[in-house]
Design a protein around this motif. Sequence first.
Motif, PDB file in Angstrom:
ATOM      1  N   TYR A  72     -11.008   1.149   2.337  1.00  0.00           N
ATOM      2  CA  TYR A  72      -9.954   0.112   2.307  1.00  0.00           C
ATOM      3  C   TYR A  72      -8.830   0.403   3.296  1.00  0.00           C
ATOM      4  CZ  TYR A  72      -5.203  -0.581   0.361  1.00  0.00           C
ATOM      5  OH  TYR A  72      -3.852  -0.763   0.208  1.00  0.00           O
ATOM      6  N   TYR A  73      -8.293   1.630   3.260  1.00  0.00           N
ATOM      7  CA  TYR A  73      -7.091   1.921   4.063  1.00  0.00           C
ATOM      8  C   TYR A  73      -7.455   2.338   5.492  1.00  0.00           C
ATOM      9  CZ  TYR A  73      -2.997   4.592   5.686  1.00  0.00           C
ATOM     10  OH  TYR A  73      -1.972   5.096   6.434  1.00  0.00           O
ATOM     11  N   TYR A  74      -8.214   3.439   5.604  1.00  0.00           N
ATOM     12  CA  TYR A  74      -8.545   3.897   6.969  1.00  0.00           C
ATOM     13  C   TYR A  74      -9.500   2.912   7.648  1.00  0.00           C
ATOM     14  CZ  TYR A  74      -6.302   8.371   6.014  1.00  0.00           C
ATOM     15  OH  TYR A  74      -5.372   9.336   5.740  1.00  0.00           O
TER      16      TYR A  74
ATOM     17  N   TYR B 273      -0.899  -6.229   5.726  1.00  0.00           N
ATOM     18  CA  TYR B 273      -2.306  -6.491   6.011  1.00  0.00           C
ATOM     19  C   TYR B 273      -3.266  -5.723   5.114  1.00  0.00           C
ATOM     20  CZ  TYR B 273      -1.850  -2.039   8.452  1.00  0.00           C
ATOM     21  OH  TYR B 273      -1.609  -0.714   8.748  1.00  0.00           O
ATOM     22  N   HIS B 274      -2.753  -4.782   4.321  1.00  0.00           N
ATOM     23  CA  HIS B 274      -3.642  -4.060   3.402  1.00  0.00           C
ATOM     24  C   HIS B 274      -4.053  -4.961   2.238  1.00  0.00           C
ATOM     25  CE1 HIS B 274      -0.657  -1.257   5.162  1.00  0.00           C
ATOM     26  NE2 HIS B 274      -1.727  -0.505   5.391  1.00  0.00           N
ATOM     27  N   LEU B 275      -3.246  -5.990   1.985  1.00  0.00           N
ATOM     28  CA  LEU B 275      -3.417  -6.750   0.741  1.00  0.00           C
ATOM     29  C   LEU B 275      -3.624  -8.248   0.994  1.00  0.00           C
ATOM     30  CD1 LEU B 275      -0.636  -4.857  -1.229  1.00  0.00           C
ATOM     31  CD2 LEU B 275      -3.093  -4.568  -1.465  1.00  0.00           C
TER      32      LEU B 275
ATOM     33  N   ASN C   6       0.837  -1.192   0.000  1.00  0.00           N
ATOM     34  CA  ASN C   6       0.000   0.000   0.000  1.00  0.00           C
ATOM     35  C   ASN C   6       0.878   1.250   0.000  1.00  0.00           C
ATOM     36  OD1 ASN C   6      -2.490   1.652   0.594  1.00  0.00           O
ATOM     37  ND2 ASN C   6      -1.189   2.150   2.339  1.00  0.00           N
ATOM     38  N   ARG C   7       1.830   1.300   0.926  1.00  0.00           N
ATOM     39  CA  ARG C   7       2.658   2.501   1.071  1.00  0.00           C
ATOM     40  C   ARG C   7       3.744   2.518   0.012  1.00  0.00           C
ATOM     41  NH1 ARG C   7       1.010   6.662   2.477  1.00  0.00           N
ATOM     42  NH2 ARG C   7       0.227   5.962   4.495  1.00  0.00           N
ATOM     43  N   GLU C   8       3.953   3.684  -0.617  1.00  0.00           N
ATOM     44  CA  GLU C   8       4.983   3.776  -1.646  1.00  0.00           C
ATOM     45  C   GLU C   8       6.320   4.195  -1.013  1.00  0.00           C
ATOM     46  OE1 GLU C   8       4.013   6.856  -4.461  1.00  0.00           O
ATOM     47  OE2 GLU C   8       3.144   8.123  -2.922  1.00  0.00           O
TER      48      GLU C   8
ATOM     49  N   PRO D 212       8.600   7.880   3.444  1.00  0.00           N
ATOM     50  CA  PRO D 212       7.599   7.733   4.507  1.00  0.00           C
ATOM     51  C   PRO D 212       8.133   7.031   5.758  1.00  0.00           C
ATOM     52  CG  PRO D 212       7.196   6.154   2.772  1.00  0.00           C
ATOM     53  CD  PRO D 212       8.310   7.022   2.288  1.00  0.00           C
ATOM     54  N   ALA D 213       7.522   7.358   6.890  1.00  0.00           N
ATOM     55  CA  ALA D 213       7.874   6.665   8.130  1.00  0.00           C
ATOM     56  C   ALA D 213       7.136   5.337   8.128  1.00  0.00           C
ATOM     57  CB  ALA D 213       7.432   7.498   9.322  1.00  0.00           C
ATOM     58  N   SER D 214       7.818   4.331   7.647  1.00  0.00           N
ATOM     59  CA  SER D 214       7.193   3.009   7.532  1.00  0.00           C
ATOM     60  C   SER D 214       8.272   1.948   7.617  1.00  0.00           C
ATOM     61  CB  SER D 214       6.464   2.911   6.183  1.00  0.00           C
ATOM     62  OG  SER D 214       6.314   1.579   5.785  1.00  0.00           O
ATOM     63  N   GLY D 215       8.108   1.065   8.569  1.00  0.00           N
ATOM     64  CA  GLY D 215       9.071  -0.020   8.724  1.00  0.00           C
ATOM     65  C   GLY D 215       9.147  -0.838   7.444  1.00  0.00           C
ATOM     66  N   LEU D 216       7.993  -1.014   6.841  1.00  0.00           N
ATOM     67  CA  LEU D 216       7.916  -1.782   5.607  1.00  0.00           C
ATOM     68  C   LEU D 216       8.801  -1.153   4.540  1.00  0.00           C
ATOM     69  CD1 LEU D 216       4.531  -2.805   4.016  1.00  0.00           C
ATOM     70  CD2 LEU D 216       6.249  -1.670   2.660  1.00  0.00           C
ATOM     71  N   VAL D 217       8.666   0.152   4.377  1.00  0.00           N
ATOM     72  CA  VAL D 217       9.443   0.844   3.351  1.00  0.00           C
ATOM     73  C   VAL D 217      10.929   0.801   3.704  1.00  0.00           C
ATOM     74  CG1 VAL D 217       9.889   3.100   2.295  1.00  0.00           C
ATOM     75  CG2 VAL D 217       7.543   2.289   2.559  1.00  0.00           C
TER      76      VAL D 217
ATOM     77  N   TRP E   5       3.648 -10.631   6.143  1.00  0.00           N
ATOM     78  CA  TRP E   5       2.714  -9.985   7.068  1.00  0.00           C
ATOM     79  C   TRP E   5       3.576  -9.231   8.087  1.00  0.00           C
ATOM     80  CZ3 TRP E   5      -2.435  -9.948   6.370  1.00  0.00           C
ATOM     81  CH2 TRP E   5      -3.272  -9.598   7.444  1.00  0.00           C
ATOM     82  N   HIS E   6       3.611  -7.910   7.966  1.00  0.00           N
ATOM     83  CA  HIS E   6       4.572  -7.131   8.775  1.00  0.00           C
ATOM     84  C   HIS E   6       4.121  -6.910  10.211  1.00  0.00           C
ATOM     85  CE1 HIS E   6       7.359  -5.651   5.537  1.00  0.00           C
ATOM     86  NE2 HIS E   6       6.361  -6.134   4.809  1.00  0.00           N
ATOM     87  N   ILE E   7       2.905  -7.250  10.519  1.00  0.00           N
ATOM     88  CA  ILE E   7       2.392  -6.998  11.877  1.00  0.00           C
ATOM     89  C   ILE E   7       2.160  -8.348  12.563  1.00  0.00           C
ATOM     90  CG2 ILE E   7       1.436  -4.767  11.166  1.00  0.00           C
ATOM     91  CD1 ILE E   7      -1.340  -6.038  11.129  1.00  0.00           C
TER      92      ILE E   7
ATOM     93  N   PRO F  11       3.073  12.323  12.633  1.00  0.00           N
ATOM     94  CA  PRO F  11       1.619  12.143  12.564  1.00  0.00           C
ATOM     95  C   PRO F  11       1.268  11.075  11.526  1.00  0.00           C
ATOM     96  CG  PRO F  11       2.217  14.458  12.502  1.00  0.00           C
ATOM     97  CD  PRO F  11       3.490  13.684  12.362  1.00  0.00           C
ATOM     98  N   THR F  12       0.330  10.252  11.846  1.00  0.00           N
ATOM     99  CA  THR F  12      -0.026   9.125  10.967  1.00  0.00           C
ATOM    100  C   THR F  12      -1.516   8.851  11.085  1.00  0.00           C
ATOM    101  OG1 THR F  12       0.423   6.783  10.566  1.00  0.00           O
ATOM    102  CG2 THR F  12       0.607   7.499  12.821  1.00  0.00           C
ATOM    103  N   ARG F  13      -2.137   8.440   9.983  1.00  0.00           N
ATOM    104  CA  ARG F  13      -3.552   8.014   9.951  1.00  0.00           C
ATOM    105  C   ARG F  13      -4.429   8.982  10.759  1.00  0.00           C
ATOM    106  NH1 ARG F  13      -1.682   1.800  11.439  1.00  0.00           N
ATOM    107  NH2 ARG F  13      -0.026   1.762   9.899  1.00  0.00           N
TER     108      ARG F  13
HETATM  109  C1  G6P Z   1       3.470  -0.414   9.744  1.00  0.00           C
HETATM  110  C2  G6P Z   1       2.856  -1.266   8.692  1.00  0.00           C
HETATM  111  C3  G6P Z   1       3.262  -0.786   7.311  1.00  0.00           C
HETATM  112  C4  G6P Z   1       2.954   0.672   7.177  1.00  0.00           C
HETATM  113  C5  G6P Z   1       3.605   1.441   8.284  1.00  0.00           C
HETATM  114  C6  G6P Z   1       3.266   2.906   8.204  1.00  0.00           C
HETATM  115  O1  G6P Z   1       4.837  -0.585   9.773  1.00  0.00           O
HETATM  116  O2  G6P Z   1       3.225  -2.576   8.875  1.00  0.00           O
HETATM  117  O3  G6P Z   1       2.553  -1.463   6.331  1.00  0.00           O
HETATM  118  O4  G6P Z   1       3.422   1.155   5.932  1.00  0.00           O
HETATM  119  O5  G6P Z   1       3.154   0.929   9.515  1.00  0.00           O
HETATM  120  O6  G6P Z   1       1.891   3.086   8.204  1.00  0.00           O
HETATM  121  P1  G6P Z   1       1.152   3.815   7.041  1.00  0.00           P
HETATM  122  O7  G6P Z   1      -0.287   3.602   7.333  1.00  0.00           O
HETATM  123  O8  G6P Z   1       1.560   5.253   7.112  1.00  0.00           O
HETATM  124  O9  G6P Z   1       1.604   3.239   5.762  1.00  0.00           O
END
Ligand code: G6P
Length: 756
Positions: free
Chosen positions: A341-343, A398-400, A260-262, A279-284, A420-422, A569-571
Amino acid sequence: MRTMIRYGGLAILIAALVVLALLPFASSFVDDWAQRDVELRSQLVFAAAREQIEEMRAQGDAAALDALFGRIAADGRIAAIGLCEGGALTLATGGMPERFSCEAAPADEAAGPSPIALDGQAALVTAHALEANGVGAARLVILHDLAYIEERAGQARMALVLALVAVGFGGAAIASVLSIFILARWRHSVRQAIEDVREGRTEEQGPSDTQIAEEIKGALGELELARRQIDTVHTVWNPETLQVALANELPGSEVIVVSNREPYIHNRKDDGTIQVQRPASGLVSALEPVTRACGGTWIAHGSGSADRDSVDADDRVGVPPAKPTYTLRRLWLTDEEQDGYYYGFANEGLWPLCHIAFVRPIFRESDWRFYRSVNEKFAEAVVAEAKRPDPIVLIQDYHLALAPRMIRDRLPNATIITFWHIPWPNSETFGICPWKEEIIDGLLGSSILGFHTQFHCNNFIETVDRFMESRIDRESDSISLAGHETFVRPYPISIDWPPAALEGQAPVPETRTTVRERLGLSPDIKLGVGIERFDYTKGILDRMRGVDAFLTEYPDWKGRFCFAQVAAPTRAKLASYRNLQAEAEALADEINARHGADGWEPIKLLARHHEPDEVFELFRAADLCIVSSLHDGMNLVAKEFVASRDDEQGVLVLSAFAGASRELSEALIVNPYDAYAMGQVIHRALAMDSGEQRERMKVMREQVEAKNVYRWAGQMLLDAARLRKKERIMRLIDAKERRTDRKGERPTDRRRKPAA
Ligand code: G6P
């Protein structure tokens, strides 16, 4: 059809011959039956009339006898009846032929019926001895009309012939069907034999059994070699070894990352210029360096305000912007889609469901519908981007959850690795999700499904066991659903090593000064940091309470310690996130008011996004870093802090509920729910001498270096390579078995399966 007629005719002929052969036996059977019938009737007549006849004779009542004989002869089957006395016929009914002689009649009953030809008509005559009774011996003679017997024998013969003909026809029909079936099999075998001979000569028409066997042997050899290489050669993982592993083990393969996150967001600033944000994302953080090394395409939601202005006509842009090595393919979502889907489903449903952080998940039917349709969109984008029928698709998070199945349906030969990152909760918790079966089914479209820890793998397998009809192999940790097998594996995620953000960092002493100045702190103040998204799973309030407890317990640290909390700040569209930020600000104010004095405040809350180099600068300036997640799959902040400290100094305070605590056991492990304990740990960290800090930091750095993100990706890709090779072997074995089946040999056991 012609065959059927031919074989049917033959069967009829055989049936006719059988009928002809059986007819004489049938005739003799009918004759025997007729004779027995005559004897029986004769006995019945005699037994019934004997007493009367003997009485009438004794009385000499000829008229009564005559009348009695008349009544008996009324039976159509009896032609005549008479009385032989002293060898002469003394009384007879009208039907008795004139030329009848008592001598032609049998002596008595025991002699049986005698045939007699009278006036060209066949007849049988029976005789029964009467008591003399003083009037002389006599015989009762009965002449039986054989015309009806002939008629009945004819009928019986006809019935027998008809029955034999019917049996013949039935046999003919069965024989025809059988012959056609046997002929078809025989023809097939002949054709197959010819084909086999041909195939042995012309290779392009497919491998022969020997060739298949050779190929299987070769593939098994490769597999064994690969396993040894993986275990020995790939001990050092970096972008180059990952590239080599990919080239060697998956030559020519196409890699498609989906999330989901680019990895790069193009935003338009107030002055109209475009800024690229990480972005602040562990996945990225984890995936970006890997994709840079592997190349390929990354499909993600284009969420930046200038994203559309930065792509080509096919929605693609080369990244990293400074030196592109892979393609970012952006996918557009409407506000409605993003909300649902996302929120909605992903972040109000699945996120709190999977993290035990005591925030109630919200499930809405409308969100679920958007979740499904957006997953479809991603799956279609994968199909559109795939240049081959068998790409390696790395689906993230988990988005997909539904995308793996959707992609599998469209690209059955794809190797789909879903990560599955979570956390994955226990089955009881997951059971409250109204669409649990669909989510599990979606994930089981993957070839490999990865979690950070074995614990989460076990939770997933238990969940499948509880809610789905599937076959679980606990030895190989695989799940088979509707003929497709998914391997469930732990792959602890990690970070780039050495991290790109370390490049260009000033030496630690310099950074300490710069950062303290920037934060308005005195140069010798001890600094604690916490850096993450403003997320309720991260335990931000809890660590503040820990600081509060620390200062309450150790007030002499007042003015000498500051805790800087960076929270991106997130979501923020979601109330649970907005409330958290408000709560954190209020709590910081409260603690600062309680302990602060003379311009010193113990907590500095920096609620804005920090780019990776700023984050690293803060890490390097700190004396301790607190990661107090209430529940976290892994937590890469902990690993980044360790990676940033090339001076081998600094203390990591780490939640026992973050996956990272399994690997970084030299951190000070803490229960974030226990504020007092947290306060004690902060004190311990601040009191730790430089030697102990170095010892602990060294071990943790070795761990993160060795188990970096290239290893994480490398292990998944090598498992995928092994799986592909095993699938190739299975296909070869299946081809061989099909051949064996065709040849009528016994097939080998089809139930075996590859282990990843
Ligand atoms: C967690 C999730 C990632 C997500 C990240 C940031 O690490 O596992 O999928 O990208 O949070 O959250 P966000 O909603 O900003 O992408």
